[in-house]
Scaffold this motif. Structure first.
Motif, PDB file in Angstrom:
ATOM      1  N   ILE A 111       0.844  -1.203   0.000  1.00 27.15           N
ATOM      2  CA  ILE A 111       0.000   0.000   0.000  1.00 27.15           C
ATOM      3  C   ILE A 111       0.877   1.250   0.000  1.00 27.15           C
ATOM      4  N   SER A 112       1.950   1.210   0.746  1.00 27.80           N
ATOM      5  CA  SER A 112       2.890   2.329   0.799  1.00 27.80           C
ATOM      6  C   SER A 112       3.541   2.586  -0.559  1.00 27.80           C
ATOM      7  N   VAL A 113       3.826   1.526  -1.299  1.00 23.54           N
ATOM      8  CA  VAL A 113       4.402   1.671  -2.646  1.00 23.54           C
ATOM      9  C   VAL A 113       3.461   2.477  -3.530  1.00 23.54           C
ATOM     10  N   ILE A 114       2.174   2.196  -3.467  1.00 21.53           N
ATOM     11  CA  ILE A 114       1.191   2.921  -4.279  1.00 21.53           C
ATOM     12  C   ILE A 114       1.106   4.380  -3.828  1.00 21.53           C
ATOM     13  N   GLU A 115       1.042   4.604  -2.520  1.00 22.71           N
ATOM     14  CA  GLU A 115       0.971   5.971  -2.005  1.00 22.71           C
ATOM     15  C   GLU A 115       2.188   6.789  -2.431  1.00 22.71           C
ATOM     16  N   LYS A 116       3.367   6.196  -2.361  1.00 23.76           N
ATOM     17  CA  LYS A 116       4.590   6.899  -2.766  1.00 23.76           C
ATOM     18  C   LYS A 116       4.604   7.175  -4.258  1.00 23.76           C
ATOM     19  N   SER A 117       4.116   6.233  -5.068  1.00 23.46           N
ATOM     20  CA  SER A 117       4.054   6.445  -6.518  1.00 23.46           C
ATOM     21  C   SER A 117       3.117   7.585  -6.869  1.00 23.46           C
ATOM     22  N   ILE A 118       1.984   7.666  -6.188  1.00 23.57           N
ATOM     23  CA  ILE A 118       1.043   8.764  -6.435  1.00 23.57           C
ATOM     24  C   ILE A 118       1.695  10.093  -6.064  1.00 23.57           C
ATOM     25  N   ALA A 119       2.356  10.140  -4.910  1.00 22.89           N
ATOM     26  CA  ALA A 119       3.008  11.377  -4.457  1.00 22.89           C
ATOM     27  C   ALA A 119       4.150  11.782  -5.392  1.00 22.89           C
ATOM     28  N   LYS A 120       4.883  10.794  -5.906  1.00 31.12           N
ATOM     29  CA  LYS A 120       6.062  11.072  -6.728  1.00 31.12           C
ATOM     30  C   LYS A 120       5.717  11.448  -8.167  1.00 31.12           C
ATOM     31  N   THR A 121       4.670  10.843  -8.732  1.00 40.32           N
ATOM     32  CA  THR A 121       4.425  11.002 -10.168  1.00 40.32           C
ATOM     33  C   THR A 121       3.238  11.896 -10.506  1.00 40.32           C
ATOM     34  N   THR A 122       2.470  12.330  -9.511  1.00 43.40           N
ATOM     35  CA  THR A 122       1.295  13.159  -9.814  1.00 43.40           C
ATOM     36  C   THR A 122       1.327  14.439  -8.992  1.00 43.40           C
ATOM     37  N   ASN A 123       0.426  15.337  -9.331  1.00 43.44           N
ATOM     38  CA  ASN A 123       0.250  16.539  -8.519  1.00 43.44           C
ATOM     39  C   ASN A 123      -1.109  16.500  -7.819  1.00 43.44           C
ATOM     40  N   LEU A 124      -1.602  15.278  -7.561  1.00 44.20           N
ATOM     41  CA  LEU A 124      -2.886  15.127  -6.888  1.00 44.20           C
ATOM     42  C   LEU A 124      -2.794  15.584  -5.442  1.00 44.20           C
ATOM     43  N   LYS A 125      -3.722  16.418  -5.039  1.00 43.23           N
ATOM     44  CA  LYS A 125      -3.815  16.825  -3.634  1.00 43.23           C
ATOM     45  C   LYS A 125      -4.784  15.928  -2.888  1.00 43.23           C
ATOM     46  N   TYR A 126      -5.774  15.393  -3.611  1.00 44.51           N
ATOM     47  CA  TYR A 126      -6.850  14.666  -2.968  1.00 44.51           C
ATOM     48  C   TYR A 126      -7.030  13.295  -3.629  1.00 44.51           C
ATOM     49  N   SER A 127      -6.597  12.275  -2.925  1.00 46.83           N
ATOM     50  CA  SER A 127      -6.806  10.905  -3.383  1.00 46.83           C
ATOM     51  C   SER A 127      -6.959  10.008  -2.159  1.00 46.83           C
ATOM     52  N   LEU A 128      -7.637   8.894  -2.354  1.00 48.72           N
ATOM     53  CA  LEU A 128      -7.848   7.908  -1.295  1.00 48.72           C
ATOM     54  C   LEU A 128      -7.533   6.523  -1.838  1.00 48.72           C
ATOM     55  N   ILE A 129      -7.093   5.656  -0.957  1.00 52.75           N
ATOM     56  CA  ILE A 129      -6.847   4.266  -1.331  1.00 52.75           C
ATOM     57  C   ILE A 129      -7.763   3.394  -0.491  1.00 52.75           C
ATOM     58  N   ASP A 130      -8.470   2.502  -1.164  1.00 46.96           N
ATOM     59  CA  ASP A 130      -9.366   1.569  -0.488  1.00 46.96           C
ATOM     60  C   ASP A 130      -8.912   0.154  -0.808  1.00 46.96           C
ATOM     61  N   VAL A 131      -8.748  -0.673   0.224  1.00 45.50           N
ATOM     62  CA  VAL A 131      -8.294  -2.048   0.028  1.00 45.50           C
ATOM     63  C   VAL A 131      -9.367  -2.994   0.534  1.00 45.50           C
ATOM     64  N   ARG A 132      -9.775  -3.892  -0.348  1.00 44.59           N
ATOM     65  CA  ARG A 132     -10.732  -4.943   0.002  1.00 44.59           C
ATOM     66  C   ARG A 132     -10.211  -6.247  -0.581  1.00 44.59           C
ATOM     67  N   GLU A 133      -9.966  -7.186   0.284  1.00 46.89           N
ATOM     68  CA  GLU A 133      -9.459  -8.501  -0.090  1.00 46.89           C
ATOM     69  C   GLU A 133      -8.256  -8.360  -1.018  1.00 46.89           C
ATOM     70  N   ASN A 134      -8.366  -8.820  -2.273  1.00 46.24           N
ATOM     71  CA  ASN A 134      -7.219  -8.795  -3.185  1.00 46.24           C
ATOM     72  C   ASN A 134      -7.266  -7.594  -4.138  1.00 46.24           C
TER      73      ASN A 134
END
Length: 185
Positions: free
Chosen positions: A72-95
């Motif tokens: 999950i941290s890998v995805i969060e870091k990729s979003i922070a590194k490659t985008t200028n998004l201020k507002y995003s959420l990550i939702d995890v359900r099962e796989n």
């Protein structure tokens, strides 16, 4: 003291339980604080869940998550590194890990007063844009398709390397190039 949860919009939710005809308890949430049918703690096997789309709060059975905190941290870091998004959420359900993007990204609220800006940011809608499915030996990345006849997910790539997948495809979130992503041949 009743169990209370404040969602990202700032609304308070209170948790209650009522007995069913079979003698079990049915849990529900309300925005009204009263002394009737309150519960004081989260029951075993349950979790508080806030829906990413509209910040509604529910008490649900604990959902097994196959993604690790590191993934999950890998995805969060990729979003922070490659985008200028201020507002995003990550939702995890099962796989399945889904990236939701707020509809106020890129909107200039500079001329409005601070109370209005805060209100607009808190109440924005979040929409699912990209998701990653975890299988035994690889990750499948999909994007949301918004064609009227096919409102569904399109697989665009798969790999064993989550970090490289996320760096390549998170870059396109909230950009026109996102709509040009199709399955690799």
């Amino acid at each position: 003291m009743a169990l209370k949860y404040t969602n990202r919009v700032g609304e308070n939710y209170y948790f209650k339980a009522i007995p069913t005809k079979k003698g079990r308890l049915r849990y529900y949430t309300t925005k009204i604080e009263d002394d009737c049918q309150n519960i004081n703690e989260i029951p075993n096997g349950f979790e508080i869940y806030e829906t990413p789309e509209d910040a509604i709060v529910v008490l649900r059975l604990i959902v097994k998550k196959l993604f690790t905190e590191n993934e999950i941290s890998v995805i969060e870091k990729s979003i922070a590194k490659t985008t200028n998004l201020k507002y995003s959420l990550i939702d995890v359900r099962e796989n399945c890990l889904t990236v939701f993007v707020g509809n106020r990204n890129g909107v200039d609220l500079g001329e409005w007063d601070e109370n209005y800006k805060d209100f607009m940011i808190k109440t924005q809608a979040y929409h699912p844009k990209m998701r990653i499915i975890k299988t035994k030996n690889e990750f499948i990345i999909q994007r949301r398709c918004y064609l009227g006849s096919m409102d569904d997910w399109i697989e665009i790539d798969r790999s064993e390397d989550l970090e490289s997948l996320s760096l390549i495809y998170c870059y396109h979130l909230n950009k026109e190039s996102f709509f040009e992503l199709f399955e690799k041949q």
